[in-house]
Design an enzyme around this catalytic site. Structure first.
Site, mmCIF file in Angstrom:
data_model
loop_
_atom_site.group_PDB
_atom_site.id
_atom_site.type_symbol
_atom_site.label_atom_id
_atom_site.label_comp_id
_atom_site.label_asym_id
_atom_site.label_seq_id
_atom_site.Cartn_x
_atom_site.Cartn_y
_atom_site.Cartn_z
ATOM 1 N N ASP A 105 0.700 -1.262 0.134
ATOM 2 C CA ASP A 105 -0.034 0.064 0.091
ATOM 3 C C ASP A 105 0.930 1.185 0.118
ATOM 4 O OD1 ASP A 105 -2.747 1.212 -0.334
ATOM 5 O OD2 ASP A 105 -2.599 1.769 1.781
ATOM 6 N N LYS B 210 -26.531 29.460 10.379
ATOM 7 C CA LYS B 210 -26.423 27.998 10.291
ATOM 8 C C LYS B 210 -25.891 27.343 11.459
ATOM 9 C CE LYS B 210 -22.847 25.376 8.165
ATOM 10 N NZ LYS B 210 -21.954 25.372 7.037
ATOM 11 N N ASP C 166 -20.666 29.994 -1.716
ATOM 12 C CA ASP C 166 -19.876 29.304 -0.668
ATOM 13 C C ASP C 166 -18.590 28.673 -1.062
ATOM 14 O OD1 ASP C 166 -19.379 28.140 1.977
ATOM 15 O OD2 ASP C 166 -20.978 26.992 1.996
HETATM 16 C C1 R5P Z 1 -18.312 25.170 6.188
HETATM 17 O O1 R5P Z 1 -18.197 26.168 6.719
HETATM 18 C C2 R5P Z 1 -18.019 25.603 4.564
HETATM 19 O O2 R5P Z 1 -17.858 26.934 4.333
HETATM 20 C C3 R5P Z 1 -18.999 25.027 3.614
HETATM 21 O O3 R5P Z 1 -20.466 25.525 4.045
HETATM 22 C C4 R5P Z 1 -19.074 23.481 3.911
HETATM 23 O O4 R5P Z 1 -17.834 22.881 3.796
HETATM 24 C C5 R5P Z 1 -20.104 22.808 3.126
HETATM 25 O O5 R5P Z 1 -20.237 21.296 3.549
HETATM 26 P P1 R5P Z 1 -21.321 20.590 3.335
HETATM 27 O O6 R5P Z 1 -21.855 20.457 1.959
HETATM 28 O O7 R5P Z 1 -21.115 19.028 3.800
HETATM 29 O O8 R5P Z 1 -22.635 21.073 4.211
#
Ligand code: R5P
Length: 308
Positions: free
Chosen positions: A34, A190, A216
């Site tokens: 591996d 969030k 994002d």
């Molecule tokens: C987290 O704070 C990042 O900015 C993204 O929102 C996050 O990585 C997205 O991950 P997922 O699609 O799993 O919610």
């Protein structure tokens, strides 16, 4: 000379083509036990070497391959080695937000430097501060111009749109894009419940009757995206688009996107996605941007105009 690890050959080929140079020859193999084996099949002596490797799954394999390629280049008398890391996955592990954990974004920076990288070229780090974990120069590109162009050409009625940050960490990103497109912003409070589950605790801003443009750094399981879409629908958004620098698309991501009322999801090609296809997915090309940055680094010219 441009070389590529195994993580994203199409992007490496795109970059090499834009530069008008052939992709360098190297092989990566796996021993029976591996362990990986890496070898260059051409001389690197006194060369200006760029090694392209995104830290996509399997992240650990791709990271070790990158470290081995840097190490082998240095010990083959390369004059300078630049690690081109379009997606720096461990950037999400950027702080000690729980007891007894590793700040792995810094650890990986240490490994890259120890392996011999003279500089790093990357794009849209999860948090800009990760830049400071490196002691070698880092050129940190932004996909914002490519994403702004996508929204401007793809979304009808752009003047009725609002740029949405799906969590607090994205507010600066959203403000910057909103200024570029002359649009207002909204943001979602969030709460992350687990690696794959998130919940929305409220929405700040006016989205009723508007086209929401979610932005994002990355989409991974699409938990963040789908909670944002739910919150936007509950608050009266008329249509929802999303754009990401890094389309990692793991686990339930495609199912979630397919089931969600989102119109379209765009991500750049910093990550290669070979899974189930979906009509909702769009890919944006950042190959020319990386090629331009590499050209300027090679020539000793300023790269700063590519950062915004
Ligand atoms: C987290 O704070 C990042 O900015 C993204 O929102 C996050 O990585 C997205 O991950 P997922 O699609 O799993 O919610």
């Amino acid at each position: 000379m441009i070389f590529s690890g195994q993580s994203n050959l199409p992007l490496a080929e795109e970059i090499a083509e834009n530069l008008g140079v052939p992709l360098g020859k190297s092989v990566t193999e796996r021993f029976a036990n591996d362990c990986l084996f890496v070898r260059y099949e051409q001389s690197l002596r006194e060369g200006d070497i760029f090694i392209i490797q995104s830290l996509t799954p399997p992240v650990q394999d791709h990271l070790v391959e990158l470290l081995m390629m840097i190490d082998a280049a240095k010990s083959s008398s390369a004059a300078r080695v630049t690690a081109v890391i379009p997606y720096y996955a461990y950037a999400r592990s950027d702080k000690k937000d729980a007891p007894r954990i590793s700040i792995t974004a810094r650890l990986v920076a240490d490994l890259i430097q120890t392996s011999g990288a003279d500089r790093v070229l990357t794009m849209t780090l999860h948090s800009a501060q990760v830049h400071g974990f490196f002691k070698v120069p880092v050129d940190h590109l932004s996909a914002e111009p490519v994403i702004a162009n996508y929204f401007a050409t793809r979304v009808d009625n752009l003047e009725n749109a609002v740029v949405v940050a799906p969590d607090a960490g994205d507010i600066k990103r959203a403000i910057s894009l909103a200024r570029r497109l002359a649009l207002p912003i909204a943001f979602i409070d969030k709460q992350r419940l687990s690696d794959t589950e998130v919940a929305s605790r409220g929405l700040v801003g006016e989205v009723k009757g508007k086209v929401a443009l979610v932005i994002d750094d990355e989409v991974s399981t699409a938990g963040t995206l789908t909670q944002a879409v739910d919150a936007l629908r509950q608050n009266g958004a008329q249509a929802i688009y999303a754009a990401f620098t890094h389309g990692v698309y793991v686990g339930p991501a495609i199912d979630r996107i397919e089931k969600s009322p989102i119109v379209e999801v765009a991500a750049t090609n910093t990550c290669i996605y070979n899974g189930r296809s979906s009509d909702k997915l769009q890919t944006l090309n950042v190959g020319p941007l990386f090629a331009e940055a590499i050209w300027r680094i090679h020539r000793g010219e300023s790269v700063s105009s590519l950062f915004t």
